[in-house]
Design an enzyme around this catalytic site. Structure first.
Site, mmCIF file in Angstrom:
data_model
loop_
_atom_site.group_PDB
_atom_site.id
_atom_site.type_symbol
_atom_site.label_atom_id
_atom_site.label_comp_id
_atom_site.label_asym_id
_atom_site.label_seq_id
_atom_site.Cartn_x
_atom_site.Cartn_y
_atom_site.Cartn_z
ATOM 1 N N TYR A 158 9.488 -23.476 19.718
ATOM 2 C CA TYR A 158 10.633 -23.080 20.566
ATOM 3 C C TYR A 158 10.329 -23.439 22.026
ATOM 4 O O TYR A 158 11.215 -23.769 22.797
ATOM 5 C CB TYR A 158 10.955 -21.594 20.389
ATOM 6 C CG TYR A 158 12.363 -21.224 20.799
ATOM 7 C CD1 TYR A 158 13.459 -21.806 20.174
ATOM 8 C CD2 TYR A 158 12.604 -20.301 21.819
ATOM 9 C CE1 TYR A 158 14.756 -21.470 20.544
ATOM 10 C CE2 TYR A 158 13.897 -19.955 22.195
ATOM 11 C CZ TYR A 158 14.962 -20.550 21.553
ATOM 12 O OH TYR A 158 16.247 -20.220 21.928
ATOM 13 N N LYS A 165 15.031 -18.742 27.644
ATOM 14 C CA LYS A 165 15.629 -17.486 27.160
ATOM 15 C C LYS A 165 15.038 -16.275 27.872
ATOM 16 O O LYS A 165 15.729 -15.283 28.090
ATOM 17 C CB LYS A 165 15.449 -17.358 25.641
ATOM 18 C CG LYS A 165 16.257 -18.355 24.815
ATOM 19 C CD LYS A 165 17.756 -18.274 25.069
ATOM 20 C CE LYS A 165 18.550 -19.042 24.013
ATOM 21 N NZ LYS A 165 19.980 -19.167 24.377
ATOM 22 N N ARG A 195 21.686 -21.059 10.544
ATOM 23 C CA ARG A 195 21.861 -22.523 10.470
ATOM 24 C C ARG A 195 23.097 -22.948 11.241
ATOM 25 O O ARG A 195 24.225 -22.619 10.880
ATOM 26 C CB ARG A 195 21.981 -22.972 9.014
ATOM 27 C CG ARG A 195 20.642 -23.194 8.362
ATOM 28 C CD ARG A 195 20.780 -23.934 7.057
ATOM 29 N NE ARG A 195 21.014 -25.353 7.269
ATOM 30 C CZ ARG A 195 21.132 -26.226 6.264
ATOM 31 N NH1 ARG A 195 21.064 -25.823 5.022
ATOM 32 N NH2 ARG A 195 21.320 -27.500 6.528
HETATM 33 P P1 NAD Z 1 25.664 -24.870 18.499
HETATM 34 O O1 NAD Z 1 25.073 -26.222 18.521
HETATM 35 O O2 NAD Z 1 26.803 -24.629 17.598
HETATM 36 O O3 NAD Z 1 26.060 -24.406 19.955
HETATM 37 C C1 NAD Z 1 25.421 -24.882 21.120
HETATM 38 C C2 NAD Z 1 26.525 -25.238 22.082
HETATM 39 O O4 NAD Z 1 25.992 -25.602 23.350
HETATM 40 C C3 NAD Z 1 27.361 -26.434 21.600
HETATM 41 O O5 NAD Z 1 28.704 -26.042 21.496
HETATM 42 C C4 NAD Z 1 27.174 -27.446 22.719
HETATM 43 O O6 NAD Z 1 28.352 -28.187 22.967
HETATM 44 C C5 NAD Z 1 26.885 -26.526 23.892
HETATM 45 N N1 NAD Z 1 26.284 -27.221 25.042
HETATM 46 C C6 NAD Z 1 25.113 -27.898 25.095
HETATM 47 N N2 NAD Z 1 24.944 -28.428 26.318
HETATM 48 C C7 NAD Z 1 26.029 -28.063 27.057
HETATM 49 C C8 NAD Z 1 26.451 -28.303 28.395
HETATM 50 N N3 NAD Z 1 25.713 -29.051 29.240
HETATM 51 N N4 NAD Z 1 27.632 -27.775 28.807
HETATM 52 C C9 NAD Z 1 28.382 -27.042 27.978
HETATM 53 N N5 NAD Z 1 28.050 -26.771 26.698
HETATM 54 C C10 NAD Z 1 26.877 -27.286 26.255
HETATM 55 O O7 NAD Z 1 24.435 -23.874 18.154
HETATM 56 P P2 NAD Z 1 24.328 -22.280 18.143
HETATM 57 O O8 NAD Z 1 23.118 -22.011 17.331
HETATM 58 O O9 NAD Z 1 25.613 -21.663 17.776
HETATM 59 O O10 NAD Z 1 23.957 -21.921 19.659
HETATM 60 C C11 NAD Z 1 24.721 -21.061 20.470
HETATM 61 C C12 NAD Z 1 23.810 -20.102 21.242
HETATM 62 O O11 NAD Z 1 23.174 -19.220 20.330
HETATM 63 C C13 NAD Z 1 22.705 -20.768 22.049
HETATM 64 O O12 NAD Z 1 22.548 -20.080 23.270
HETATM 65 C C14 NAD Z 1 21.493 -20.530 21.183
HETATM 66 O O13 NAD Z 1 20.312 -20.536 21.932
HETATM 67 C C15 NAD Z 1 21.807 -19.153 20.647
HETATM 68 N N6 NAD Z 1 21.064 -18.726 19.468
HETATM 69 C C16 NAD Z 1 21.070 -19.458 18.329
HETATM 70 C C17 NAD Z 1 20.369 -19.025 17.204
HETATM 71 C C18 NAD Z 1 20.347 -19.826 15.924
HETATM 72 O O14 NAD Z 1 19.444 -19.635 15.107
HETATM 73 N N7 NAD Z 1 21.293 -20.701 15.675
HETATM 74 C C19 NAD Z 1 19.651 -17.814 17.263
HETATM 75 C C20 NAD Z 1 19.673 -17.085 18.453
HETATM 76 C C21 NAD Z 1 20.383 -17.546 19.551
HETATM 77 O O1 0WE Z 2 18.308 -21.540 20.708
HETATM 78 C C1 0WE Z 2 18.230 -22.137 19.651
HETATM 79 C C2 0WE Z 2 18.519 -23.621 19.571
HETATM 80 C C3 0WE Z 2 18.255 -24.299 20.870
HETATM 81 C C4 0WE Z 2 18.312 -25.788 20.916
HETATM 82 C C5 0WE Z 2 18.285 -26.633 19.807
HETATM 83 C C6 0WE Z 2 18.314 -28.008 19.984
HETATM 84 C C7 0WE Z 2 18.232 -28.970 18.845
HETATM 85 C C8 0WE Z 2 18.799 -30.335 19.185
HETATM 86 C C9 0WE Z 2 18.336 -26.351 22.159
HETATM 87 N N1 0WE Z 2 18.365 -27.682 22.353
HETATM 88 C C10 0WE Z 2 18.352 -28.512 21.296
HETATM 89 N N2 0WE Z 2 18.341 -29.869 21.539
HETATM 90 C C11 0WE Z 2 18.479 -30.793 20.562
HETATM 91 O O2 0WE Z 2 18.417 -32.012 20.819
HETATM 92 N N3 0WE Z 2 17.873 -21.433 18.530
HETATM 93 C C12 0WE Z 2 17.508 -20.040 18.655
HETATM 94 C C13 0WE Z 2 17.724 -22.056 17.189
HETATM 95 C C14 0WE Z 2 16.298 -22.441 17.060
HETATM 96 O O3 0WE Z 2 15.808 -23.540 17.678
HETATM 97 C C15 0WE Z 2 14.448 -23.591 17.414
HETATM 98 C C16 0WE Z 2 14.098 -22.511 16.606
HETATM 99 C C17 0WE Z 2 15.281 -21.755 16.380
HETATM 100 C C18 0WE Z 2 15.409 -20.492 15.609
HETATM 101 C C19 0WE Z 2 13.499 -24.504 17.832
HETATM 102 C C20 0WE Z 2 12.184 -24.365 17.425
HETATM 103 C C21 0WE Z 2 11.813 -23.301 16.626
HETATM 104 C C22 0WE Z 2 12.763 -22.356 16.212
#
Ligand code: NAD
Ligand code: 0WE
Length: 258
Positions: A158, A165, A195
């Site tokens: 991460y 974060k 996912r």
């Molecule tokens: P996602 O890819 O669906 O959403 C990420 C979003 O970020 C996308 O809509 C993308 O367009 C947007 N984005 C990236 N760069 C940007 C920019 N410069 N300007 C505007 N928008 C931008 O993935 P997600 O998992 O739904 O992520 C949403 C949030 O949830 C993130 O903050 C992520 O860190 C957090 N999160 C995700 C998980 C997980 O496991 N998926 C867990 C905890 C927290």
């Molecule tokens: O916040 C996130 C995702 C953040 C994220 C993911 C990507 C993948 C593609 C930010 N930037 C990018 N850039 C890319 O090009 N999560 C909480 C999901 C997540 O991401 C991980 C996790 C988990 C969970 C990355 C490493 C290990 C665990």
């Protein structure tokens, strides 16, 4: 009762039907909120088309491009909301980005520019959007952002996102302090791994999900809808006394030590 009727909500971060922001948008809509949606514009307009088609059933009355690295697009977004809605009640910050090479290997190797990119998009954007939202939240408001355990504990790979974060969670506290006198609440939801487009692009996410299914008290991961329900609660008057908090929506994983 959870009722968001008469509230105007701006949702950022919808990319597709797996996005956490999409789960949130659906629950806000279900609770009666009037929705606005922003998307990350790209040259081919693919995101725009996808997000427009996806969100059509929720009848967003505002639909705008907003790359959070672009001050002009941020200003235009909130100007349009001011003109269209007059007031804003809810802001959902649900976006993050780090260069893919910074999400493998060791944090110690992060580049200056990779660090800046991750912190600009994933951390600074919350303060920037909150500043733009403040003058429109004339009847008070609720700001919710999405965070992850990797901002508090070391999660392999991460890396720089963990630093982003951590800064985001501290931003929640400082913003809650700044905006509280205007009756604007600021909270974070720390979601367990789900996912999505962002998480699926990361190697080993399925193994992480399997691990959570073994260890978490509820023996499962959480869904976008569960995160959406918590976001709707935090945005509602039911949560009128809650600000500056990080709420874990992670099937209990965070409490476990072994
Ligand atoms: P996602 O890819 O669906 O959403 C990420 C979003 O970020 C996308 O809509 C993308 O367009 C947007 N984005 C990236 N760069 C940007 C920019 N410069 N300007 C505007 N928008 C931008 O993935 P997600 O998992 O739904 O992520 C949403 C949030 O949830 C993130 O903050 C992520 O860190 C957090 N999160 C995700 C998980 C997980 O496991 N998926 C867990 C905890 C927290
Ligand atoms: O916040 C996130 C995702 C953040 C994220 C993911 C990507 C993948 C593609 C930010 N930037 C990018 N850039 C890319 O090009 N999560 C909480 C999901 C997540 O991401 C991980 C996790 C988990 C969970 C990355 C490493 C290990 C665990």
């Amino acid at each position: 009762m959870l009722d968001l009727a008469g509230k105007n909500a701006l949702v950022t971060g919808i990319a597709n039907n797996r996005s956490i922001a999409w789960g949130i948008a659906q629950q806000l809509h279900k609770a009666g909120a009037n929705l606005g949606v922003t998307y990350l514009p790209d040259e081919k307009g693919r995101f725009e088309k996808k997000v427009r088609e996806l969100t059509e059933p929720l009848n967003p009355s505002v639909f705008l491009p907003c790359n959070v690295q672009n001050d002009e697009q941020i200003e235009e977004t909130f100007q349009a909301i001011g003109e269209k809605w007059g007031k804003l009640d809810i802001l959902i910050h649900c976006l993050a980005f780090a260069n893919r090479e910074d999400l493998t290997g060791e944090f110690v190797d992060v580049s200056r520019s990779g660090f800046a990119t991750a912190l600009d998009i994933s951390t600074y954007s919350l303060a920037r959007l909150a500043r733009a939202a403040k003058p429109l939240m004339t009847e008070g408001g609720s700001i919710v952002t999405l965070t992850y355990l990797g901002g508090v504990k070391v999660i392999p790979n991460y890396n720089v996102m963990g630093i982003a974060k951590s800064g985001l969670e501290m931003s929640v506290r400082y913003l809650a302090s700044d905006l509280g006198p205007s009756n604007i609440r600021v909270n974070g939801i720390s979601a367990g791994p789900i996912r999505t487009l962002a998480s699926s692009a990361v190697g080993g996410i399925l193994d992480m999900i399997r691990h959570v299914e073994e260890i978490a008290p509820l023996r499962r991961t959480v869904t976008q809808n569960e995160v959406g329900n918590t976001a709707a609660f935090l945005c509602s008057d039911l949560a009128s006394g809650i600000t500056g908090q990080i709420v874990y929506v992670d099937a209990g994983y965070e409490i476990m030590g072994m």
